[in-house]
Design a protein around this motif. Structure first.
Motif, PDB file in Angstrom:
ATOM      1  N   GLY C  82       0.820  -1.191   0.000  1.00 40.55           N
ATOM      2  CA  GLY C  82       0.000   0.000   0.000  1.00 40.55           C
ATOM      3  C   GLY C  82       0.865   1.256   0.000  1.00 40.55           C
ATOM      4  O   GLY C  82       2.107   1.186   0.009  1.00 40.55           O
ATOM      5  N   ASN C  83       0.181   2.377  -0.067  1.00 41.44           N
ATOM      6  CA  ASN C  83       0.888   3.649  -0.061  1.00 41.44           C
ATOM      7  C   ASN C  83       1.221   4.049   1.374  1.00 41.44           C
ATOM      8  O   ASN C  83       0.362   4.087   2.241  1.00 41.44           O
ATOM      9  CB  ASN C  83       0.029   4.725  -0.715  1.00 41.44           C
ATOM     10  CG  ASN C  83      -0.079   4.492  -2.212  1.00 41.44           C
ATOM     11  OD1 ASN C  83       0.863   3.981  -2.818  1.00 41.44           O
ATOM     12  ND2 ASN C  83      -1.212   4.853  -2.781  1.00 41.44           N
ATOM     13  N   VAL C  84       2.467   4.307   1.584  1.00 48.33           N
ATOM     14  CA  VAL C  84       2.923   4.622   2.931  1.00 48.33           C
ATOM     15  C   VAL C  84       3.470   6.061   2.926  1.00 48.33           C
ATOM     16  O   VAL C  84       4.156   6.467   1.984  1.00 48.33           O
ATOM     17  CB  VAL C  84       4.030   3.631   3.365  1.00 48.33           C
ATOM     18  CG1 VAL C  84       4.565   4.015   4.732  1.00 48.33           C
ATOM     19  CG2 VAL C  84       3.481   2.221   3.357  1.00 48.33           C
ATOM     20  N   TYR C  85       3.107   6.774   3.917  1.00 55.90           N
ATOM     21  CA  TYR C  85       3.588   8.162   4.008  1.00 55.90           C
ATOM     22  C   TYR C  85       5.049   8.168   4.447  1.00 55.90           C
ATOM     23  O   TYR C  85       5.398   7.554   5.439  1.00 55.90           O
ATOM     24  CB  TYR C  85       2.728   8.949   4.998  1.00 55.90           C
ATOM     25  CG  TYR C  85       3.136  10.377   5.119  1.00 55.90           C
ATOM     26  CD1 TYR C  85       2.884  11.252   4.032  1.00 55.90           C
ATOM     27  CD2 TYR C  85       3.767  10.866   6.248  1.00 55.90           C
ATOM     28  CE1 TYR C  85       3.272  12.575   4.137  1.00 55.90           C
ATOM     29  CE2 TYR C  85       4.142  12.183   6.350  1.00 55.90           C
ATOM     30  CZ  TYR C  85       3.888  13.051   5.284  1.00 55.90           C
ATOM     31  OH  TYR C  85       4.263  14.362   5.350  1.00 55.90           O
ATOM     32  N   ASN C  86       5.811   8.815   3.636  1.00 57.74           N
ATOM     33  CA  ASN C  86       7.216   8.924   3.982  1.00 57.74           C
ATOM     34  C   ASN C  86       7.442  10.306   4.574  1.00 57.74           C
ATOM     35  O   ASN C  86       7.364  11.320   3.879  1.00 57.74           O
ATOM     36  CB  ASN C  86       8.050   8.734   2.713  1.00 57.74           C
ATOM     37  CG  ASN C  86       9.540   8.647   3.048  1.00 57.74           C
ATOM     38  OD1 ASN C  86       9.975   9.114   4.113  1.00 57.74           O
ATOM     39  ND2 ASN C  86      10.299   8.069   2.145  1.00 57.74           N
ATOM     40  N   PRO C  87       7.701  10.398   5.868  1.00 61.41           N
ATOM     41  CA  PRO C  87       7.794  11.725   6.479  1.00 61.41           C
ATOM     42  C   PRO C  87       8.989  12.522   5.970  1.00 61.41           C
ATOM     43  O   PRO C  87       8.967  13.745   5.972  1.00 61.41           O
ATOM     44  CB  PRO C  87       7.928  11.408   7.969  1.00 61.41           C
ATOM     45  CG  PRO C  87       8.063   9.941   8.092  1.00 61.41           C
ATOM     46  CD  PRO C  87       7.871   9.309   6.781  1.00 61.41           C
ATOM     47  N   GLN C  88      10.016  11.784   5.476  1.00 59.58           N
ATOM     48  CA  GLN C  88      11.193  12.533   5.024  1.00 59.58           C
ATOM     49  C   GLN C  88      10.905  13.268   3.734  1.00 59.58           C
ATOM     50  O   GLN C  88      11.236  14.432   3.573  1.00 59.58           O
ATOM     51  CB  GLN C  88      12.371  11.567   4.822  1.00 59.58           C
ATOM     52  CG  GLN C  88      13.057  11.262   6.131  1.00 59.58           C
ATOM     53  CD  GLN C  88      13.750   9.913   6.122  1.00 59.58           C
ATOM     54  OE1 GLN C  88      13.867   9.279   5.095  1.00 59.58           O
ATOM     55  NE2 GLN C  88      14.216   9.509   7.307  1.00 59.58           N
ATOM     56  N   THR C  89      10.286  12.571   2.774  1.00 59.87           N
ATOM     57  CA  THR C  89       9.982  13.228   1.510  1.00 59.87           C
ATOM     58  C   THR C  89       8.637  13.934   1.562  1.00 59.87           C
ATOM     59  O   THR C  89       8.323  14.734   0.699  1.00 59.87           O
ATOM     60  CB  THR C  89       9.963  12.214   0.360  1.00 59.87           C
ATOM     61  OG1 THR C  89       8.986  11.221   0.687  1.00 59.87           O
ATOM     62  CG2 THR C  89      11.310  11.572   0.167  1.00 59.87           C
ATOM     63  N   GLY C  90       7.859  13.600   2.551  1.00 63.44           N
ATOM     64  CA  GLY C  90       6.531  14.195   2.637  1.00 63.44           C
ATOM     65  C   GLY C  90       5.591  13.651   1.597  1.00 63.44           C
ATOM     66  O   GLY C  90       4.640  14.296   1.202  1.00 63.44           O
TER      67      GLY C  90
END
Lengths: 393, 775, 313
Positions: C82-90
């Protein structure tokens, strides 16, 4: 055996011949031309009947397919396959008759059953079957097959007897054990025999594996989990190996009544049913000993092969008439591991003393063993076991 | 429960049998009532008893009714003659059928119904001498086969469903487990018409082929000719003993059959056709008074005279039942072989007749005649009786008063003769011919069958010759007779049939009512008799000259000659003749002459053809002389030369090519299924090797089940072989063969040589080893 | 068919049977399924080696192998990713789930609720997954080996019949023979033999094999036989639903694959007969359906139907 090929004039054919002869003789003696013509024309169907039947039974093959195994009372379906090898013409109104005789009992005449093939196109084969139930265990003889036809007018019946007789060993009738049969036997049991330590009805422990979400916490094996440092659950397999010994005292009085005979059959059926039930899950150590005219003892791991052997043996077993308690059954206890529960199926009250004596001779005291006695005539027998309902015809 | 479809069909077939048999009886009896009653009761019983099943007779009621029927018939029988008795029995059979129709049906009842129909057929056989009887009989057989085959199928369906007795409870099965009812899917009804119907037709034809020679060969010892019974309808002949002018007989365009006549030269067997239309003589009328011609008083009848001296032509006359006794024939009639006691001849009139008791039957006579020379009917015939009553032959001109009644006739005759310059007293022959020819040549007379307007004050013949010159043959003949008499030439009118239809199929004349005719005979006396007409015979003192004045009769009687319709009609009529000759009235004589002797002669000739040395020598000689023989002769001398060698090589090549092309043609025929389309199970080319494998294993009882694959079969067979010590080594062979078979059959591969050989070896091995098991 | 393909098949088979003992037929059917580019469902009580077979097959092929243990709380996204939020790239980045493999071992598939099951089944039939409107194709070859326990066990969600036919075959594994069991015991004395298994095939070779299957010829009469069998299931009175056209096609493809496995370039009637029960018995629905004895009853019934169909010759 009868001649393989027979021609028989039917009743219609007989009267037809009479009329034919009367017409021909009358016409010829009175020199009535057209009546003579009628006579000659009447010969046509007669000859057609004679020729057709001979011709129809000339080039065909017929086969019977029996089930590989069958229990008494079970639905029997016998396929009859008829092939028309004629390349140019179809066969009409072919009838195939089979005869079935029970060899184990002295039976007056074999039962006959027929299948009918209304039409077989040229170079074709068709399958038909008859069904029914065979009421007794033991050896049945099927055949030989008789193919016959009366086509077209039924004046003459041609028949062809073909194929060798075939035997089918019919296994004892299977009954039904109620779900809690073992528990009920035990409740009913009146003796002082000791219970086994492990419940007979518990699912067998099968193995251990890692805990996965969804597993019940009840199944966690805490000790192993503690040792491995991760959750380990037990795997169970339901009612897996059920070790059991079955002793059958197949006795009947010297002049048996119908009730006595029925009791013997019930005992055999009950033993067979028990075995079939226990062999459903492989791996159980089973032990069967039957005291009969020809007594036998068989032990082995429950498997289809083992079951089949026992069924074959039970199919042919005949009750004995000795009044004294068969010592063999007592001796048999020596071969049975003490932990194995034993079921004693009898057609008369158990002489515990005699059993104890016989067992003691082999230095295997019956104390501490689980011996469940089931007397067939007992009313309570019906609580956990019932004869299969008679086959619906 | 409604009867099954099979039963309904069988019922219909048997009902049809009943209808056909009743139809024949009714035909003979001539009463339509019985037929209608049968039809109605068939319908009612089918609806009430079989379909709705609301009513049926119980056994007691049926017995009572049957007894009643017998009693009624017994009363009727007591009142009737032997002839009527047969009809009574036929009716009784119908009554019994009615009773049976209302009983609950089983196979036995159907048999009884069918047998009663057969009994009616037997009675009809005496009533109905027609090939239609044979056709109906065959139809009855075919219907019977169909009906009882259907009933058999139906009852077998029932039989296997009844559980068998004994200690087993078993149910018989039915293939595809359905009975062919309306709702069934298993048994295909198309089998009935695709297979059962052709079979029934085949059986009926087979019956025909079988029954005919058997019937012909059955011993006969009587020589009686066929005699139909008197109930056959009597046909009125197209003329009466008297001829009344102005009235037209019922003959006009009536196609009813009167007789069939075949002519044979001498005693031979080859039929011949005459040149021109034959005149079949019936009787004569001489006296004309008040518009009516009447017969002379007959002389004492005598048996047919025997005539040995001159050339005799045989006429075989098969005459239908008629209301007159005359036998129409070519005169003069003489006995051939032995005298026929049924016939008598009146010498004064030449009238040949059968005795009264034979009048109403179909009869056949063999009579000789001297009236045919070559292929021609003679025109001058000797008189049978002498002296003749001259006055009667000249009436009314023998008296003056009589002559005055017919002035116009006498005047016309005189005028014609004087114009031609012929003296009737000195040359009556030429005078008669001239007068007769006048009707043809003058162009004033017209043949007409329509009634004409006549002057009522005049005699009709006077009117015919002077005023209205149209009329039918009786006017022509009457006018000529009176004209001859007016000139002193004795003459008479002859009544009979002319021509008839020539049947080219059967080589006979078929004479119908519409062929009725009247013509004239004039008497020649003493030296007036032309000697040339009696060359090689005794010249009679008195002779009759035959004259036919009628114009253009052919146009009417033979309108429908030629064409397909006519030839079909002829063939049908010939079929009828054959039927009567060889079926209805086959007797010892005809059996010997028509069947035994030709058969023996044919066999003898055939045997001679094959065994005789001379015949073969002749054949060899002709072969030697033929082109082939000459070639062979040449080749035998030159075979070693280069030409001979070339011929040998060419011949071998041609033979090989022929063989190969024949073989491939045969293969193509086999492959395309031109020998009949096979059902799919066999249609695929079952390769020979697999067929051999099955064939070799079949005697061991090893047969492939339909749901068994070839490989499974091979494994099973291998297992079976391995179980028998003597065949153990053969066990792997079936598997090997089938593996190869699969590659060919499903892989579309071809076998390499070593593989093919291995398969062949395996098959040979199997065949050799299992040979003992073959039948 | 080249001998090269044949060698590959027999190597694969030998490799697997080396560790999966006494299950020659099951292994062969699994290979057939692999070659027919389709999925297989192994069904039996626990512990008879269902998982082992799947593992051995997967291990023999050098391709992506995922094992998904189905449990009651497994979510669809646990399978498909699934789509996971990557906090580094936002940003949301798509993380692939375990379904993105070549051989998927789906263990105890009936332990998971229908929602999760259908995520797997969709991926199986479409050979792709769609997440938030973006379609991601699954790699080639792609095969799911699912296992399940018979229904009588507690805590299961039986697969609906409509979904069962996503599997080419349903195979009952069964107990091994006594001799084989002895061998199993001895071979497990030291370690798990399956862990030491070597690759014998790579993904390209599997694809080549799968293409080779389609070259296998099928005679017209065999087609007729196959359709006769399918027809028999449709006409059978004891069945409510007969075999679909997809079922017929599956049987066709499976027979081709079996022919290839058995070193033939053509299909024989025996192939059809042998495959009928595993390929068809889970595609029919009986009247008066009894859950407990269902599988066996259907297999017996299908077997009987086949016995009534005439074999071409």
């Amino acid at each position: 055996m009868a001649r393989p090929r027979q021609i028989r004039i039917t009743r219609e054919g007989f009267y037809y011949s009479l009329v034919l002869a009367a017409v021909l003789i009358g016409a010829t003696s009175r020199q009535l031309n057209l009546l003579m013509l009628i006579g000659c024309v009447l010969l046509g169907p007669m000859i057609l009947n004679l020729v057709y039947g001979r011709w129809a039974t000339g080039k065909l093959t017929v086969h019977r397919r029996l089930p590989t195994s069958l229990h008494a009372g079970e639905r029997l379906r016998v396929d009859i396959q008829l092939a028309n090898l004629r390349r140019w013409m179809g066969l009409w109104a072919m009838r195939v008759e089979d005869q079935i005789a029970h060899l184990s009992t002295a039976q007056d005449s074999p039962a006959r059953v027929g299948v009918f093939f209304p039409y077989l196109p040229r170079s074709s084969e068709k399958l038909s079957y008859y069904e029914g139930t065979l009421p007794h265990r033991g050896r049945y003889q099927f055949g030989p097959l008789r193919v016959s036809t009366r086509f077209p007018m039924g004046l003459v019946k041609h028949s062809l007897v073909t194929g060798e007789p075939v035997e089918l060993l019919v296994h004892p009738k299977l009954g039904r054990l109620n779900p809690g049969w073992l528990k009920q036997i035990r409740e009913h049991e009146s003796g002082s025999q000791q219970m086994t330590r492990r419940g007979l009805l518990e699912a067998d422990f099968y193995g251990l594996r890692e805990w996965r979400p969804g597993d019940s916490r009840r199944w966690i094996h805490w000790r192993t989990s503690a040792r491995r440092g991760s959750l380990i659950v037990q795997q169970f397999e339901q009612r897996r190996s059920q070790n059991l010994a079955i002793l059958v005292d197949l006795w009947q009085p010297r002049n048996p009544t119908a009730k006595d005979l029925e009791r013997v059959e019930q005992a055999v059926s009950f033993a067979a049913t028990l075995l079939a039930e226990l062999c459903r899950k492989p791996g159980a150590q089973l032990h069967l000993e039957v005291a009969a005219v020809e007594s036998f003892v068989n032990a082995g791991a429950g498997s289809p092969v083992f079951l089949r052997e026992q069924m074959d043996a039970l199919a042919m077993v005949m009750p004995h008439e000795r009044t004294e308690f068969p010592e063999r059954l007592g001796h048999a206890l020596a071969m049975i591991p003490a932990a194995t529960p034993t079921i004693l199926v009898t057609t008369r009250p158990v002489d515990w003393e005699a059993l104890g004596r016989a067992a003691a001779q082999r230095e295997t005291p019956i104390d501490g063993r689980t011996i469940l006695e089931i007397e067939v005539h007992d009313d309570v027998f019906g609580r956990f076991y019932e004869d299969a309902s008679p086959a619906v015809v | 429960m409604k009867p099954s479809l099979l039963r309904q069909l069988a019922h219909a077939a048997i009902a049809l049998q009943i209808v056909l048999a009743t139809l024949l009886i009714v035909w003979g009896e001539g009463s339509l009532l019985l037929f209608l009653l049968t039809l109605v009761l068939l319908g009612v019983s089918a609806y009430v008893t079989d379909w709705r099943q609301t009513f049926h007779l119980n056994q007691r009621g049926a017995d009572l009714l049957a007894l009643g029927a017998v009693a009624i018939s017994a009363i009727a029988a007591a009142r009737t003659d032997r002839q009527g008795l047969l009809l009574v029995v036929a009716n009784l059979q119908s009554y019994l059928q009615y009773v049976l129709m209302f009983q609950p049906k089983n196979t036995r009842v159907y048999w009884q119904l069918s047998l009663l129909s057969l009994g009616q057929m037997a009675i009809a056989s005496t009533l109905y001498p027609d090939p239609a009887f044979g056709i109906v009989l065959l139809l009855q057989v075919a219907l019977g086969i169909v009906a009882f085959a259907l009933l058999l199928l139906d009852s077998e369906f029932d039989a296997v469903r009844q559980p068998s007795a004994g200690l087993l409870s078993l149910n018989g099965g039915v293939s595809e487990s359905h009975r062919p009812d309306q709702h069934s899917v298993g048994f295909e009804l198309s089998y009935l018409w695709k297979s059962l119907l052709p079979l029934a037709i085949l059986a009926a034809l087979g019956t025909l082929i079988l029954a005919t020679p058997l019937f012909l060969a059955l011993p006969r010892w009587t020589v009686s000719t066929f005699e139909s019974t008197d109930t056959s309808p009597i046909r009125t002949v197209g003329f009466t003993d008297t001829v009344m002018l102005g009235e037209l007989g019922g003959a006009v365009n009536n196609p009813e059959l009167v007789m069939r006549v075949t002519f044979y030269r001498g005693r031979g067997d080859s039929a011949m056709r005459l040149v021109g239309e034959p005149l079949f003589r019936g009787t004569v009328v001489t006296r004309y008074e008040d518009r009516i011609w009447t017969q002379p008083t007959p002389s004492h009848p005598i048996p047919l005279p025997a005539e040995a001296g001159s050339t005799i032509t045989r006429q075989r006359i098969s005459v239908e039942p008629l209301d007159t006794a005359e036998i129409f024939h070519i005169a003069p009639a003489v006995t051939i072989d032995e005298p026929d006691s049924k016939l008598k001849l009146n010498p004064s009139t030449g009238r040949l007749f059968r005795l009264d008791e034979y009048r109403h039957r179909t009869l056949e006579f063999d009579i000789g005649t001297t009236g045919i020379r070559g292929n021609r009917q003679r025109t001058v015939l000797p008189s049978l009786q002498s002296p003749l009553n001259m006055q009667a032959l000249l009436q009314p001109f023998d008296e003056r008063a009589g002559a005055e009644q017919f002035p116009r006739i006498a005047a016309l005759a005189s005028e014609i003769l004087s114009e031609a310059g012929i003296d009737p007293m000195r040359n009556p022959l030429q005078a008669a011919r001239t007068l007769s020819a006048y009707f043809h040549t003058s162009g004033e007379f017209f043949y007409s069958l329509e009634a004409q307007q006549r002057d009522p004050s005049l005699d009709p013949i006077e009117d015919f010759v002077s005023e209205n010159r149209a009329g039918h043959c009786e006017y022509f003949a009457g006018a000529l007779v009176l004209m001859l008499r007016s000139q002193g030439i004795p003459a008479r009118m002859v009544i009979g049939f002319k021509g008839g239809e020539w049947n080219d199929v059967g080589k006979y004349y078929q004479v119908q009512q519409l062929h009725a005719h009247a013509w004239v005979e004039a008497l020649l006396i003493g030296n007036q008799v032309p000697l040339a007409e009696f060359a090689g015979e005794e010249v009679p003192q008195e002779a009759w000259l035959v004259l036919d004045p009628t114009e253009g009769t052919q146009d009417v009687t033979n309108l429908n000659r030629g064409g397909v319709v006519a030839s079909i009609r002829q063939a049908i009529d010939y079929g009828r003749v054959l039927w009567i000759n060889y079926f209805a009235s086959l007797n010892a004589k005809r059996q010997r002459q028509g069947i035994y002797e030709p058969l023996a002669a044919g066999v003898e000739a055939g045997a001679e053809n094959v065994t005789s040395v001379e015949v073969w020598q002749e054949r060899l000689t002709s072969l030697e002389q033929s082109r082939l023989g000459r070639f062979w002769f040449w080749y035998r001398r030159h075979w070693f030369s280069w030409r001979g060698g070339l011929v040998a090589i060419g011949f071998s090549l041609a033979a090989t090519a022929l063989f190969l092309s024949l073989r491939s043609a045969w293969k193509m025929v086999r492959r395309r299924g031109w020998l009949g389309t096979m059902p799919p199970a066999v249609e695929v080319p079952v390769l020979e090797m697999y067929r051999r494998l099955e064939a070799v294993l079949a005697p061991l009882g090893l047969v492939r089940g339909s749901s068994q694959t070839a490989f499974e079969f091979a494994l099973a067979a291998g297992g079976e072989l391995a179980d028998r010590t003597e065949y153990r080594r053969l066990a792997p062979l079936p598997g090997r063969v089938v593996t190869a078979f699969y590659r060919l059959r499903f892989g579309g591969h071809t076998l390499g040589k070593p593989e093919a050989e291995a398969v062949e070896q395996a098959l040979t091995e199997l065949e050799r080893s299992l040979d003992g098991h073959r039948k | 068919m080249t001998t090269e393909l044949q060698t590959l098949v027999s190597e694969l088979e030998n490799n697997i049977t080396q560790v999966v003992l006494g299950k020659a037929e099951v292994v062969r059917l699994c290979i057939v399924s692999l070659l027919a580019s389709d999925h297989v469902l192994l069904e039996d009580v626990p512990g008879v080696g269902k998982t082992l077979i799947g593992k051995a097959l997967a291990k023999s092929i050098s391709a992506g192998f995922s094992r998904i243990q189905f449990t009651a709380d497994l979510l669809p996204s646990d399978i498909t990713g699934g789509n996971v939020y990557n906090p580094q790239t936002g940003q949301f980045t798509y993380t692939r789930g375990p379904i993105f493999g070549n051989i998927i071992l789906a263990d105890e598939i009936n332990r998971t609720p229908p929602r999760t099951q259908s995520a797997l089944l969709e991926a199986m039939s479409d050979r792709q997954v769609t997440i938030d409107g973006v379609t991601h194709a699954l790699p080639q070859p792609f095969m799911v080996i699912a296992t399940q326990n018979p229904f009588e066990f507690e805590g299961t969600y039986p697969l609906p019949e409509s979904q069962l036919d996503r599997f080419l075959m349903r195979i009952a594994v069964g107990y091994p023979d006594r001799e084989d069991e002895i061998q199993v015991l001895s071979s497990h004395r030291i370690n798990e033999p399956v862990d030491n298994l070597q690759h014998v095939l790579d993904a390209q070779q599997v694809v080549a094999l799968q293409q080779g299957v389609r070259q296998v010829t099928v005679d017209e009469s065999i087609n007729g036989y196959l359709l006769d069998i399918v027809d028999a299931t449709r006409k059978c009175e004891e069945l409510r639903v007969g075999v679909s056209t997809r079922g017929a096609l599956c049987l066709y493809r499976a027979a081709q694959a079996l022919a290839l496995v058995e070193n033939r370039s053509f299909v024989i009637p025996d192939d059809i007969k042998r495959l009928t029960v595993p390929v068809l018995s889970h595609r029919v629905i009986a009247k008066g359906y009894l859950q407990g004895t269902h599988r066996q009853a259907m297999e017996t019934l299908i077997g009987r139907l086949v016995d009534d169909v005439a074999v071409p010759r």
